[in-house]
Design an enzyme around this catalytic site. Structure first.
Site, short mmCIF file in Angstrom:
data_model
loop_
_atom_site.label_atom_id
_atom_site.label_comp_id
_atom_site.label_asym_id
_atom_site.label_seq_id
_atom_site.Cartn_x
_atom_site.Cartn_y
_atom_site.Cartn_z
N ILE A 31 0.94 -1.18 -0.10
CA ILE A 31 -0.09 0.04 -0.03
C ILE A 31 0.91 1.17 -0.10
O ILE A 31 0.18 2.38 -0.26
CB ILE A 31 -0.83 0.08 1.23
CG1 ILE A 31 -2.15 0.82 0.97
CG2 ILE A 31 -0.23 0.27 2.63
CD1 ILE A 31 -3.32 0.50 1.80
N ASN A 87 11.55 -8.34 7.11
CA ASN A 87 11.89 -7.71 8.44
C ASN A 87 11.45 -8.58 9.68
O ASN A 87 10.29 -9.15 9.45
CB ASN A 87 11.19 -6.36 8.40
CG ASN A 87 11.96 -5.57 7.41
OD1 ASN A 87 12.98 -5.60 6.85
ND2 ASN A 87 10.96 -4.84 6.63
N HIS A 100 6.24 -11.98 5.83
CA HIS A 100 5.97 -11.62 4.28
C HIS A 100 7.35 -11.55 3.94
O HIS A 100 8.21 -10.90 4.47
CB HIS A 100 4.95 -10.21 4.27
CG HIS A 100 5.76 -9.15 5.20
ND1 HIS A 100 5.16 -9.36 6.68
CD2 HIS A 100 6.12 -8.14 4.95
CE1 HIS A 100 5.60 -7.98 7.11
NE2 HIS A 100 6.22 -7.50 6.26
P1 AMP Z 1 7.30 -4.62 7.53
O1 AMP Z 1 7.32 -3.15 7.97
O2 AMP Z 1 7.98 -5.37 6.81
O3 AMP Z 1 6.18 -5.32 8.45
O4 AMP Z 1 6.14 -4.62 6.15
C1 AMP Z 1 4.71 -4.13 6.14
C2 AMP Z 1 4.55 -3.62 4.93
O5 AMP Z 1 3.00 -3.85 4.77
C3 AMP Z 1 4.60 -2.13 4.79
O6 AMP Z 1 5.42 -2.10 3.58
C4 AMP Z 1 3.36 -1.75 4.26
O7 AMP Z 1 3.38 -0.59 3.52
C5 AMP Z 1 2.37 -2.66 4.18
N1 AMP Z 1 0.87 -2.60 4.33
C6 AMP Z 1 0.52 -1.86 5.50
N2 AMP Z 1 -0.88 -2.18 5.47
C7 AMP Z 1 -1.12 -2.57 4.00
C8 AMP Z 1 -2.40 -2.86 3.24
N3 AMP Z 1 -3.47 -2.72 4.07
N4 AMP Z 1 -2.37 -3.42 2.31
C9 AMP Z 1 -1.06 -3.41 1.54
N5 AMP Z 1 0.19 -3.40 2.10
C10 AMP Z 1 0.19 -2.82 3.48
#
Ligand code: AMP
Ligand code: ZN
Length: 114
Positions: A31, A87, A100
């Site tokens: 996102i 991460n 992820h």
């Molecule tokens: P991390 O910081 O490694 O946990 O990555 C989490 C990722 O999820 C970040 O890059 C966010 O931009 C992404 N994210 C958070 N909420 C959403 C959402 N609703 N849809 C898609 N990606 C998201």
């Protein structure tokens, strides 16, 4: 997991731009993209962090990596290349506690990442 954002995306309860899904893996657009191509690859199984992986999850993690590589090929970024990132915990910059892989591409990646 009831209140997990990525479990909800996997179940279709929260909208996302889904790029691939099968019985074990879901891939969707990040996102808040940090590169021209920024995709997220998750398992349907809720696992909070990489620290919580067990030997029986090895095949699942392998499928996540293969899905990321296949997606990179579909996006035509296999060449010149891309970055895969996982991460772990606050020190690693993790904000969503469902494991992820970030697939990042479409720009030159710096190393070290900073
Ligand atoms: P991390 O910081 O490694 O946990 O990555 C989490 C990722 O999820 C970040 O890059 C966010 O931009 C992404 N994210 C958070 N909420 C959403 C959402 N609703 N849809 C898609 N990606 C998201
Ligand atoms: Zn989850």
């Amino acid at each position: 997991m009831k209140d997990c954002l990525f479990c909800k995306i996997a179940k279709g309860e929260i909208p996302a731009k889904i790029l691939h899904q099968d019985d074990r893996i879901v891939a969707f657009d990040d996102i808040n993209p940090q590169a021209l191509y920024h995709k997220i690859i998750i398992p349907r199984k809720h696992i909070a962090t990489v620290n919580d992986l067990h030997a029986e999850d090895a095949d699942l993690v392998g499928q996540m990596v293969l899905s990321a590589a296949n997606l990179a090929k579909e996006l035509n970024i296999a060449e010149p290349g891309y970055r895969l990132v996982m991460n772990c915990n606050p020190g690693g910059g993790q904000t969503v506690y469902h494991i992820h892989i970030h697939l990042l591409g479409g720009r030159q990646m710096a190393w070290p990442p900073g």
